[in-house]
Write an enzyme that holds these catalytic residues in place. Sequence first.
Site, PDB file in Angstrom:
ATOM      1  N   HIS A  55       0.871  -1.169   0.000  1.00 53.16           N
ATOM      2  CA  HIS A  55       0.000   0.000   0.000  1.00 53.16           C
ATOM      3  C   HIS A  55       0.914   1.227   0.000  1.00 53.16           C
ATOM      4  O   HIS A  55       2.060   1.164   0.456  1.00 53.16           O
ATOM      5  CB  HIS A  55      -0.859   0.073   1.260  1.00 53.16           C
ATOM      6  N   ASP A  58       2.232   1.797   3.430  1.00 59.65           N
ATOM      7  CA  ASP A  58       3.164   0.781   3.939  1.00 59.65           C
ATOM      8  C   ASP A  58       4.590   1.230   3.661  1.00 59.65           C
ATOM      9  O   ASP A  58       5.494   0.971   4.449  1.00 59.65           O
ATOM     10  CB  ASP A  58       2.962  -0.567   3.232  1.00 59.65           C
ATOM     11  N   MET A  89       2.665  -5.595  -7.869  1.00 58.52           N
ATOM     12  CA  MET A  89       1.373  -4.955  -7.564  1.00 58.52           C
ATOM     13  C   MET A  89       1.547  -3.872  -6.511  1.00 58.52           C
ATOM     14  O   MET A  89       2.384  -3.983  -5.618  1.00 58.52           O
ATOM     15  CB  MET A  89       0.386  -6.022  -7.061  1.00 58.52           C
ATOM     16  N   GLU A 182     -11.119  -5.710  -5.529  1.00 58.66           N
ATOM     17  CA  GLU A 182     -11.145  -6.734  -4.483  1.00 58.66           C
ATOM     18  C   GLU A 182     -12.446  -6.648  -3.696  1.00 58.66           C
ATOM     19  O   GLU A 182     -12.764  -5.620  -3.107  1.00 58.66           O
ATOM     20  CB  GLU A 182      -9.941  -6.548  -3.548  1.00 58.66           C
ATOM     21  N   LYS A 184     -15.284  -7.873  -0.718  1.00 54.21           N
ATOM     22  CA  LYS A 184     -15.387  -8.377   0.656  1.00 54.21           C
ATOM     23  C   LYS A 184     -16.791  -8.067   1.155  1.00 54.21           C
ATOM     24  O   LYS A 184     -17.318  -6.980   0.897  1.00 54.21           O
ATOM     25  CB  LYS A 184     -14.342  -7.720   1.560  1.00 54.21           C
ATOM     26  N   GLU A 218      -9.926 -12.786  -2.997  1.00 56.50           N
ATOM     27  CA  GLU A 218      -9.207 -13.221  -1.798  1.00 56.50           C
ATOM     28  C   GLU A 218      -9.949 -14.379  -1.144  1.00 56.50           C
ATOM     29  O   GLU A 218     -11.160 -14.314  -0.931  1.00 56.50           O
ATOM     30  CB  GLU A 218      -9.043 -12.088  -0.796  1.00 56.50           C
ATOM     31  N   HIS A 221     -12.112 -13.542   1.973  1.00 58.15           N
ATOM     32  CA  HIS A 221     -13.253 -12.655   1.744  1.00 58.15           C
ATOM     33  C   HIS A 221     -14.464 -13.391   1.196  1.00 58.15           C
ATOM     34  O   HIS A 221     -15.594 -12.956   1.405  1.00 58.15           O
ATOM     35  CB  HIS A 221     -12.850 -11.523   0.799  1.00 58.15           C
ATOM     36  N   ASP A 246      -5.349 -13.202  -4.067  1.00 59.70           N
ATOM     37  CA  ASP A 246      -4.853 -13.161  -2.689  1.00 59.70           C
ATOM     38  C   ASP A 246      -5.120 -14.503  -2.024  1.00 59.70           C
ATOM     39  O   ASP A 246      -6.283 -14.939  -1.917  1.00 59.70           O
ATOM     40  CB  ASP A 246      -5.550 -12.061  -1.889  1.00 59.70           C
ATOM     41  N   ASP A 256     -12.326 -11.599   9.490  1.00 54.33           N
ATOM     42  CA  ASP A 256     -11.297 -11.823   8.472  1.00 54.33           C
ATOM     43  C   ASP A 256     -10.009 -12.270   9.161  1.00 54.33           C
ATOM     44  O   ASP A 256      -9.292 -11.468   9.742  1.00 54.33           O
ATOM     45  CB  ASP A 256     -11.086 -10.521   7.694  1.00 54.33           C
ATOM     46  N   ASP A 258      -7.197 -14.089   7.866  1.00 53.48           N
ATOM     47  CA  ASP A 258      -5.910 -14.041   7.148  1.00 53.48           C
ATOM     48  C   ASP A 258      -4.942 -15.114   7.632  1.00 53.48           C
ATOM     49  O   ASP A 258      -3.767 -14.852   7.901  1.00 53.48           O
ATOM     50  CB  ASP A 258      -5.264 -12.653   7.286  1.00 53.48           C
ATOM     51  N   ASP A 288      -1.820 -12.900   1.094  1.00 55.22           N
ATOM     52  CA  ASP A 288      -2.323 -11.806   1.920  1.00 55.22           C
ATOM     53  C   ASP A 288      -2.755 -12.397   3.252  1.00 55.22           C
ATOM     54  O   ASP A 288      -3.938 -12.609   3.520  1.00 55.22           O
ATOM     55  CB  ASP A 288      -3.497 -11.116   1.224  1.00 55.22           C
TER      56      ASP A 288
END
Length: 388
Positions: A55, A58, A89, A182, A184, A218, A221, A246, A256, A258, A288
């Site tokens: 991101h 990030d 990406m 994406e 969700k 993902e 999601h 993802d 979520d 992960d 992810d």
Amino acid sequence: METYTPRPDHKFTFGLWTVGNTGRDPFGNPVRETKTPAELVYLLAEVGAYGVNFHDNDLIPIDAPPSQAESIKKEFRKALEDTGLVVPMATTDLFHEAIFKDGAFTSNDPQVRAFALQKAIKAIDLGIEFGAKIFVLWGGREGTETDSSKNALDAIERNREAINYLCNYALDQKYDLKFALEAKPNEPRGDIYNPTIGHMLALIEHLDHPEMVGVNPEVAHEQMSGLNFMHGVAQAWEAGKLFHIDLNDQYPGRYDQDLRFGSRDIKAAFYLVKFLEDVGYSGSRHFDAHAYRSEDFDGVKDFARGCMRTYLILKEKAARFNQDVEIQDLLSEINGINSPQPVLAGNYSTENVRILKAQPFDREVIARRGLKYERLDQLTIDLLLGVR
């Protein structure tokens, strides 16, 4: 025999936010120290990853002055050069800041919508600077807690206008870039717009430049709401819209999570890997996911290695499934490949429909035939459990 050692051609990638996750959750403070983007690149190189994604914030803190931003980018670029990792990406964070409390592109406040576009454009520039060819858009705050607050039709239009704007910007700049949406269903909003892969595919068809836009499905999601992830991925692939993916894992009906890829539902993970490998998906396999909060950074490395190792084990299992004589003979029987009966429901023509309308069918005889799915499923389980 596969060695399960990741190679660059496997295209395994991780986000800075994944291996850089400090273990903070809604009930507890961080358990791991913050590492710089450059340090995380070296960590990923150590475990054998192909690439790193980010991101905007990030990499560069949102309030970083230009001198700090340039220093961070210089260190990050050097780490990429030292390790050979690439940036396939990039994406933008339109959910952390308080200004996005009621959404970004779908906010009722036009100033928020304008700021979100500005932030996304700058994030696109940053991604392009490091070679990204895919830009992911996740609408984490694009939703509602009460539908009294926002007109759903207005939200659809605002979201479409924003994506069109970003596509036109990329075209105007002559960027070699595609966008991946994406989906969700919920969290952090009570309900998020375009909650599934299918919703996103429908939206894409009504954009100004649908050829530039695909999806980034993902695992968590879709599975958190009880959907079959592989089926959604197949729909995206069939539509030519699987631009990125993802990988993680998830218990249905929970927040979520992960989780490390393949750590919860190994059977679903197998069918997903088999699908991707069978159709020849050539994009990044992006993880992810996050290490358990119980881990230090040695544990984070174990987590990252585990994601890639599980994928490679399942890739080998998929090849064995395709080569297993008993399984393939059973599939041929199930699908009527060697049936002596003519195919009656082929392509439409006046002659074919005449034949079809005249064909007698014995419903009771056809219905009595066992389909042998139990046997086929057990053969799959035997293969996955290593006794086949």
